[in-house]
Design an enzyme around this catalytic site. Structure first.
Site: not given
Length: 268
Positions: A6, A8, A186, A188, A193
């Site tokens: 998965h 990229k 899409h 992630k 903080d």
């Protein structure tokens, strides 16, 4: 057949790396009419971090082809002249053939260490009990936890399964936002903080945590995190808040679909 690469990852001349959430496809540049504008995040790296990224690519190549590529020029150049300011970056990879659930441990530590704020953008939220406990505990302990997810699916099972967790999160005080229904998010990204950012390919789901091959970059730079926070706030301005009433007023058949998707999501 259950394992998925998965990641990229693009490494150019052993000097420049791009990693993040974007695949190569029409929808990622807004050419798929079903999704319209596609919101994603990629990171450009130069310098020593590129050596780590190149090593990860070589590991993938060897895993699939059994071919070993020498760790030498031109893949690992000695001249790594930087065209950008120095900052501290860790490139972190995870895969199913190691003894550690690296990405799960990384995300757990980020959530558990958050003191004032935790901003999460991800298309899929299908946590195991440990990650869910960490999110609930962070919110109940006073950390401002905000989650940004899509308002429409690209994968129905993952979308429904994500929806099944929202009530529990909202009860714990976590703020949840759905991205503009005419767009798809899409990215992630996790921001902690105002000082730490994770950008990469791993979703907040059990497949990314335990089964997939994933790669993320950990960035320790207040200026970069501030820029990502501004991007996050801009995304929230194109989103709507999801409330408990909205979740609890769903038709029973929708609740059944979500519960069923939650049951089967780890294997799909």
């Amino acid at each position: 057949a259950n394992y998925r690469n998965h990641r990229k990852l693009i490494v150019i001349d052993g000097k420049i790396t791009y990693l993040g959430g974007m695949n190569i496809g029409d929808e990622y540049i807004g050419k798929d009419p079903r999704f319209g504008y596609w919101r994603d995040t990629m990171l450009r790296l130069e310098g020593e971090a590129t050596r780590s990224a190149q090593t990860i690519f070589f590991q993938d190549w060897h895993f699939m082809s059994n071919e070993k590529i020498p760790r030498s020029e031109p893949y690992f150049p000695t001249d790594l002249h930087l065209n950008m300011p120095d900052t501290v970056v860790q490139v972190v990879s995870s895969s199913p053939h190691t003894n550690w659930d690296t990405m799960a441990q990384l995300y757990f530590e980020m959530i558990a260490s958050a003191d004032t704020s935790l901003y999460i953008t991800t298309p899929y939220v299908i946590p195991d009990e440990a990650l869910m406990m960490a999110l609930r505990t962070a919110s109940l302990g006073g950390t401002k936890v905000t989650l940004l997810i899509p308002s429409k699916p690209d994968r129905w099972v993952s979308f429904w399964a994500t929806q099944s967790y929202l009530e529990e999160m909202l009860i714990s005080g976590i703020k949840v936002y759905g991205y503009d229904s005419k767009r798809f998010i899409h990215a992630k990204v996790i921001l902690v903080d105002g000082v730490l950012a994770s950008i990469g390919s791993a979703n907040l789901d059990q497949r990314s945590m335990n089964i997939n091959f994933e790669v993320n970059a950990m960035v320790y730079d207040k200026d970069i995190v501030a820029q990502l926070t501004r991007d996050y706030e801009y995304d929230l301005s194109h989103s709507h808040e999801i409330t408990l009433d909205m979740i609890r007023n769903k038709p029973i058949y929708v609740r059944v679909l979500e519960a069923s998707a939650r049951l089967f999501s780890p294997i799909l």
